[in-house]
Every structure is written in structure tokens, then in C-alpha cells.
Design an enzyme around this catalytic site. Structure first.
Site, PDB file in Angstrom:
ATOM      1  N   ARG A 232      49.183  -0.764  23.154  1.00 37.44           N
ATOM      2  CA  ARG A 232      48.748   0.583  22.781  1.00 37.44           C
ATOM      3  C   ARG A 232      47.219   0.680  22.643  1.00 37.44           C
ATOM      4  NH1 ARG A 232      52.437   4.280  21.137  1.00 37.44           N
ATOM      5  NH2 ARG A 232      51.130   5.158  19.495  1.00 37.44           N
TER       6      ARG A 232
ATOM      7  N   CYS B 145      45.627   2.791  12.073  1.00 36.76           N
ATOM      8  CA  CYS B 145      46.801   2.823  12.964  1.00 36.76           C
ATOM      9  C   CYS B 145      46.468   3.866  14.032  1.00 36.76           C
ATOM     10  CB  CYS B 145      48.043   3.235  12.185  1.00 36.76           C
ATOM     11  SG  CYS B 145      48.261   2.329  10.650  1.00 36.76           S
TER      12      CYS B 145
ATOM     13  N   ASP C 183      47.310   6.741   9.579  1.00 35.44           N
ATOM     14  CA  ASP C 183      48.297   7.609  10.229  1.00 35.44           C
ATOM     15  C   ASP C 183      49.492   6.687  10.477  1.00 35.44           C
ATOM     16  OD1 ASP C 183      49.216   9.989  11.318  1.00 35.44           O
ATOM     17  OD2 ASP C 183      48.565   9.452  13.334  1.00 35.44           O
TER      18      ASP C 183
ATOM     19  N   PRO D  38      47.441   6.395  20.182  1.00 35.04           N
ATOM     20  CA  PRO D  38      46.533   6.331  21.336  1.00 35.04           C
ATOM     21  C   PRO D  38      45.144   6.929  21.092  1.00 35.04           C
ATOM     22  CG  PRO D  38      48.020   8.173  21.584  1.00 35.04           C
ATOM     23  CD  PRO D  38      48.428   7.498  20.303  1.00 35.04           C
ATOM     24  N   GLY D  39      44.846   7.357  19.885  1.00 37.25           N
ATOM     25  CA  GLY D  39      43.457   7.723  19.618  1.00 37.25           C
ATOM     26  C   GLY D  39      43.177   9.197  19.396  1.00 37.25           C
ATOM     27  N   GLY D  40      44.236  10.003  19.221  1.00 36.97           N
ATOM     28  CA  GLY D  40      44.003  11.431  18.976  1.00 36.97           C
ATOM     29  C   GLY D  40      43.099  11.635  17.770  1.00 36.97           C
ATOM     30  N   LYS D  41      43.453  10.963  16.677  1.00 40.56           N
ATOM     31  CA  LYS D  41      42.677  11.175  15.448  1.00 40.56           C
ATOM     32  C   LYS D  41      41.366  10.398  15.503  1.00 40.56           C
ATOM     33  CE  LYS D  41      46.875  12.388  12.996  1.00 40.56           C
ATOM     34  NZ  LYS D  41      47.947  11.989  13.927  1.00 40.56           N
TER      35      LYS D  41
ATOM     36  N   CYS E 162      54.313  11.620  10.443  1.00 43.42           N
ATOM     37  CA  CYS E 162      54.952  12.753  11.127  1.00 43.42           C
ATOM     38  C   CYS E 162      56.458  12.701  10.862  1.00 43.42           C
ATOM     39  CB  CYS E 162      54.630  12.746  12.617  1.00 43.42           C
ATOM     40  SG  CYS E 162      55.183  11.262  13.454  1.00 43.42           S
TER      41      CYS E 162
HETATM   42  C1  LIG Z   1      51.651   7.559  14.299  1.00 38.80           C
HETATM   43  S1  LIG Z   1      51.050   6.381  15.391  1.00 38.80           S
HETATM   44  C2  LIG Z   1      49.324   6.688  15.400  1.00 38.80           C
HETATM   45  C3  LIG Z   1      48.891   7.893  16.181  1.00 38.80           C
HETATM   46  C4  LIG Z   1      47.386   8.009  16.234  1.00 38.80           C
HETATM   47  N1  LIG Z   1      46.807   8.016  14.911  1.00 38.80           N
HETATM   48  C5  LIG Z   1      46.909   9.228  16.981  1.00 38.80           C
HETATM   49  O1  LIG Z   1      46.537  10.216  16.345  1.00 38.80           O
HETATM   50  O2  LIG Z   1      46.853   9.181  18.222  1.00 38.80           O
HETATM   51  C6  LIG Z   1      51.151   4.920  14.452  1.00 38.80           C
HETATM   52  C7  LIG Z   1      50.504   3.710  15.109  1.00 38.80           C
HETATM   53  O3  LIG Z   1      50.557   2.634  14.172  1.00 38.80           O
HETATM   54  C8  LIG Z   1      50.630   1.430  14.887  1.00 38.80           C
HETATM   55  N2  LIG Z   1      51.089   0.411  13.917  1.00 38.80           N
HETATM   56  C9  LIG Z   1      52.353   0.045  13.593  1.00 38.80           C
HETATM   57  N3  LIG Z   1      52.319  -0.898  12.634  1.00 38.80           N
HETATM   58  C10 LIG Z   1      51.024  -1.121  12.342  1.00 38.80           C
HETATM   59  C11 LIG Z   1      50.332  -1.989  11.439  1.00 38.80           C
HETATM   60  N4  LIG Z   1      50.994  -2.795  10.619  1.00 38.80           N
HETATM   61  N5  LIG Z   1      48.994  -1.971  11.440  1.00 38.80           N
HETATM   62  C12 LIG Z   1      48.288  -1.150  12.267  1.00 38.80           C
HETATM   63  N6  LIG Z   1      48.888  -0.311  13.139  1.00 38.80           N
HETATM   64  C13 LIG Z   1      50.219  -0.297  13.170  1.00 38.80           C
HETATM   65  C14 LIG Z   1      51.574   1.756  16.026  1.00 38.80           C
HETATM   66  O4  LIG Z   1      51.381   0.869  17.107  1.00 38.80           O
HETATM   67  C15 LIG Z   1      51.195   3.201  16.361  1.00 38.80           C
HETATM   68  O5  LIG Z   1      50.292   3.224  17.439  1.00 38.80           O
END
Ligand SMILES: C[S@@+](CC[C@H](N)C(=O)[O-])C[C@H]1O[C@@H](n2cnc3c(N)ncnc32)[C@H](O)[C@@H]1O
Length: 529
Positions: free
Chosen positions: A140, A111, A180, A114-117, A233
Site C-alpha cells: 500500500r 496509517c 486514520d 493510499p494518501g488521501g489525508k 470509517c
Molecule cells: C483507513 S486506511 C487509511 C486511509 C488513508 N488515511 C487515506 O486517507 O487515504 C487504514 C490504513 O492503515 C494501515 N494499517 C493497518 N494496520 C496498521 C498499523 N498497525 N500501523 C500503521 N498502519 C496500519 C492499512 O494498511 C491501511 O492502509
């Protein structure tokens, strides 16, 4: 309180936190903590600290993370555009530190946008191994792909898929998986007031359904002895300890790894689960599993300088696969058997890297299924395209190219994965974008430049950030540059042609030098405004 927070949320936190509640509540009056994480794909922490224009304080749980003083603007500096650091909320730096990634491993960020992790994982891999970064939301994945490119990642594949479909393509494949998870975002209220407004919409019960599905797919994709880090979070125990207890009951091959005693990490709260368990149904879990969740970790905004996070380290008990044989990304015999015969899809690939506002003619937007056949030798001109790339690389690039060259919608990539592995998957980037052929000549892509160091190109122009030249380049201006300023090496002993433009020794993009002028090749969609 300066921030608007839903009353129902506060009531719930008061019930859960008891005597800690007033400290939690007053944390909303504290300033927000801004952080940057040094991108060690481009610079060491020591060198960055010598160069840094900002006053920095270390983030205790992340050796590459630093707090930036209020009022400083790290997003408005040429070093940001050079990908020297990622601006990241400090507690969000914790999960990847617990993933235990080392060069050569196969890692999935499920998940990722935007790619921080993702960029943090990439720095730990140091270009060796395979990084698959995925997000289910096509929109995204654009930011995700851009960040992978800006931060100079050479060994990443960006997907826009459901976890279930990735699990079909990569059974028992990854050494490390980060989830995440999409969550109700209670730790984001201070950072993003919209999250507070949307709290009712992204209700905990909706999130837990998604979280379970994601966890199930992750378990199917993990190689024996591998590790999953699950993070959110949000503070809701339903999305945190309860999810982990549910998982432990159903996947007995996994165990929780206790978190290190980092300053500010506090344990999970199993006592909050007993009320939930009484509700029964699908959420039910054993009291043994519930009690183990004390080994999860929580970062609280009233205890650390950060917005808060939950994390759990789930370790598969089997013996780990040794990836020291240099066969990163290569399929084992069994894996080859399982992908053989899969029909590649007929749709077109993703948008052109580094040109966020444009798409190559005849190609639709990001995230179309990977057309494996394009790279299978059937499209006329494939050999010429790849030859053009090899020729360009031999004249301009001294870096060792990772993975294999691969043709994808008329564009050349270096991919860390064999093409069969991506067949049928919506692929945003199958690897490191090298470029394409225009009018019979190879035109290098912007991501090729951003991932090269100054020592890996045969023609280099170094700009200084102090005299404003770097900003002028980032704004897209043409620069007057005498031939004597172009460093030429190898067979490119003269300045005319493609030049790697750097700021203080770190690459920014391409320029094309001719007769004292540097034509600006910095992509329009990336320019400094
Ligand atoms: C908490 S954010 C991720 C932040 C990211 N890890 C970072 O550090 O920049 C959760 C992400 O999960 C994605 N998401 C939601 N449902 C999902 C799914 N079933 N499978 C994969 N990604 C999903 C969302 O679009 C969102 O971008």
C-alpha cells in the site's frame, strides 16, 4: 436495498439506532456521493473554480472539498494527472480539518495509504515543516508514495513501519498525529462491496487490538501540547467511543476537544458504551471517560451527503512547542543526543520514484531499512552526485529547495529530516526525489517536475488541455514543438534540453526538447490509458 450488507450488521445497527434505523437503512438507496478536494499546493480554490470543467457544490466541513455531480468523470481529465485535485469521499475530508495543521509543524500520518489525508495535510503545511506518512503494508505504500509525488509534496518522508518502531525513533517529536485507523469499515459497504464481504474477517475485536497499539505509540510520539485526531470509517462503538474512553482513562494528560458545530456533525454516543463496559476486561473504562465521548463526532450517511465517519480530537494538555524559529525538521539538542550513536542498517532503499514498474539496478523493493551511511560521505562518488544535482538545480530550477540534499541508493533527494533520524527505519522515500546521475549527467526525477510550478523552472512548455495536446503528452507521445513555444529564462536562454511541461500553467512532467521535437519523459507507469 441496492447494496449487499451483512444481516448481523443490520441487526446491530437497528438495536443501536432505534427510531433512526429506518432513515439509516434507506440511506443505502441513495446515490453515492463523489467528491474532489482541490490541491492547494498547486492551485488556489478560487483559480480552480474558474478553471473547473465540473459542476461543483461545496462540502460544508472542508473549504477545499466539493461534491461532483454524478456522471462526471474527474479521474479522466488532464487536471487530475496534473494533481490539481484528489478524488475523495466527502466525509473522509473531515478528520484533517480537525487536526489544525499550520505551515512549519511536524506532522505524522500514521496509517496513511493510499494518501488521501496525507495530501490534505501536505496542502495545509504548504511545503513548510515535516510530514511523515507511514503505512504498515508495503504494497500500500506504493500508492502512498505515488500520491505524495503526483500532488507535488516537497517535505514528506514515506515510511513502511510499525507504529512502535517509529515511536522509538521519534519520541515526543510530532506536533500533530493523524490516526486514520484500520477498522471494520462499516461505512464503506456502499462504496466497496468487498468490505461487506470481509466484515466478518476484519471483526471489531481484531481491530480494537490494533487500534489500542496504534494509540499507545501515537501518545509516545506526540510533543507536549500536540494533537492527535483519531478517525475511523466504521460505526461500531467498540472501535470508536470505547477506544477514546479507554485512551482517556490511561492517558490523563489528554483531553477531548469538542468538535465545532458544523452542519451534519453529530455528537458521539456515550450511551452505547454502558453495555460494552458491562463486559469488563481490558476494554473497561470509567463512566466519567465514557460520558466525555459525547465530545467526539459522527457523520451519519442518513444525515450528511457522505458515507459516514467517526472522529475524536485528543489534545495534550502541556504547553505547545513554538516552531516559528525556522528550524523545521531540525533536531533540538536533546533530540540530537537521543539519535546519536544509532547504527544505520545495511539494507538498500526504496524503488525509484515515478517509475512504478521498474526498480533501479541492484536495489530491492520499497520499504527497506534506511542506509544512513550512504549519505554519510563514505560512498565513492557521493560528492560528484550531489554536485551534479546542484549544477542541474542552478541551471533549471529557480525554486528554493527545502531541507537538505541526501543520497539514498544512488538517488538524490531533498529531505526535510536529518539522515540520522531515519537510521534503521524502512524508508520508501526519504524526501522529495530530485533525480540520479546517468552516464555522467544528472537525470531529473518525475517528482521533481510534479512539485515545481511553471514559475520555478527555467524552461517551460505550456500545453492546452482543450486541443488534446496535454492528453497526447500524458499518453507518452513525442510532440512536435517549435522553439518559439519554449519559454526560456535565466541562464537557460535557449530551448534545447530539459523542459518543464505544463497544462494550463500546472506542471505535468519533463520533456527533452531538441530541434523542434519534445522527447516525452512522462513515466511509463503513470501514462494515460
Ligand atoms: C483507513 S486506511 C487509511 C486511509 C488513508 N488515511 C487515506 O486517507 O487515504 C487504514 C490504513 O492503515 C494501515 N494499517 C493497518 N494496520 C496498521 C498499523 N498497525 N500501523 C500503521 N498502519 C496500519 C492499512 O494498511 C491501511 O492502509
Amino acid at each position: 436495498m441496492a447494496v449487499h450488507v451483512p444481516m448481523a450488521f443490520l441487526e446491530k445497527m437497528q438495536q443501536l439506532l432505534g427510531s433512526d434505523y429506518s432513515a439509516f437503512l434507506s440511506s443505502y438507496d441513495n446515490p453515492r456521493y463523489a467528491g474532489i478536494r482541490v490541491n492547494t499546493l498547486k492551485i488556489s480554490v478560487e483559480s480552480f473554480l474558474r478553471l473547473s470543467p465540473f459542476e461543483l457544490r461545496p462540502v460544508p466541513w472542508c473549504p477545499t472539498g466539493f461534491y461532483v455531480q454524478e456522471g462526471q468523470k474527474p479521474g479522466k481529465h488532464p487536471y487530475y494527472h496534473a494533481g490539481l485535485y484528489y478524488i475523495q469521499e466527502p466525509s473522509a475530508m473531515a478528520p484533517v480539518e480537525m487536526l489544525d495543521v499550520s505551515p512549519g509543524q511536524r506532522v505524522l500520518d500514521l496509517c496513511a495509504a493510499p494518501g488521501g489525508k496525507t495530501t490534505q495535510i501536505a496542502a495545509k503545511l504548504q511545503g513548510e515543516g515535516v510530514l511523515v506518512a507511514n503505512d504498515i503494508h508495503a504494497d500500500r505504500t506504493k500508492a502512498l508514495a505515488k500520491n505524495v509525488e503526483l500532488y507535488g509534496v516537497r517535505n514528506a518522508v514515506v515510511l513502511n513501519e510499525s507504529p512502535e518502531r517509529i515511536a522509538d525513533a521519534f519520541p515526543a517529536y510530532f506536533d500533530k498525529i493523524l490516526i486514520d485507523a484500520p477498522c471494520s469499515g462499516e461505512g464503506m459497504f456502499r462504496k466497496d462491496e468487498d468490505m461487506a464481504r470481509q466484515w466478518e474477517v476484519h471483526s471489531t475485536s481484531k481491530c480494537t487490538v490494533m487500534q489500542k497499539d496504534i494509540l499507545k505509540s501515537a501518545a509516545a510520539m506526540l510533543a507536549p501540547g500536540g494533537r492527535i485526531v483519531y478517525s475511523t470509517c466504521t460505526f461500531a462503538p467498540e472501535e470508536n467511543e470505547a477506544m477514546i474512553a479507554w485512551f482517556l482513562d490511561r492517558y490523563p494528560d489528554f483531553e477531548l476537544v469538542p468538535l465545532p458545530k458544523e452542519p451534519g456533525f453529530s455528537p458521539g454516543r456515550p450511551e452505547w458504551l454502558y453495555r460494552l463496559n458491562a463486559e469488563g476486561g481490558d476494554a473497561a473504562f470509567s463512566s466519567e471517560a465514557a460520558s466525555l465521548t459525547a465530545q467526539c463526532g459522527r457523520l451519519w450517511p442518513h444525515q450528511v451527503e457522505g458515507e459516514g465517519h467517526f472522529l475524536a480530537v485528543l489534545q495534550h494538555k502541556g504547553p505547545a512547542v513554538n516552531r516559528d524559529n525556522g528550524a523545521e525538521g531540525q533536531l533540538s539538542r536533546g533530540e540530537r543526543m537521543s539519535v546519536r550513536g544509532r547504527e544505520p542498517q545495511q539494507t538498500s532503499p526504496g524503488s525509484k520514484p515515478g517509475k512504478t514498474n521498474r526498480r533501479p539496478a541492484g536495489h530491492s523493493h520499497t520499504g527497506k531499512a534506511f542506509k544512513g551511511r550512504e549519505s554519510a560521505g563514505k560512498v565513492p562518488g557521493e560528492r560528484e552526485l550531489l554536485d551534479c544535482w546542484q549544477q542541474f538545480a542552478s541551471e533549471h530550477v529557480t525554486a528554493k529547495l527545502p531541507g537538505q540534499p541526501l543520497l539514498f541508493g544512488g538517488h538524490v533527494y531533498q529531505s526535510p529530516l536529518p539522515k540520522e533520524q531515519l537510521a534503521g527505519l524502512k524508508t520508501v522515500r526519504p524526501g522529495w526525489y530530485a533525480g540520479t546521475v546517468k552516464n555522467g549527467r544528472f537525470a531529473p526525477g518525475h517528482p521533481l517536475a510534479t512539485a515545481l510550478s511553471a514559475g520555478e523552472a527555467n524552461r517551460v512548455l505550456n500545453l492546452s488541455q482543450e486541443n488534446g495536446e496535454a492528453v497526447r503528452y500524458l499518453k507518452g507521445e513525442t510532440l512536435n514543438v517549435p522553439a518559439s513555444r519554449i519559454e526560456c529564462r535565466g541562464i537557460q536562454g535557449f530551448p534545447k534540453g530539459y523542459v518543464l511541461v505544463c497544462v494550463d500553467g500546472v506542471s505535468l512532467g519533463w520533456g527533452k526538447w531538441i530541434d523542434g521535437m519534445l522527447k516525452n519523459e512522462y513515466p511509463a507507469g503513470w501514462r494515460w490509458t
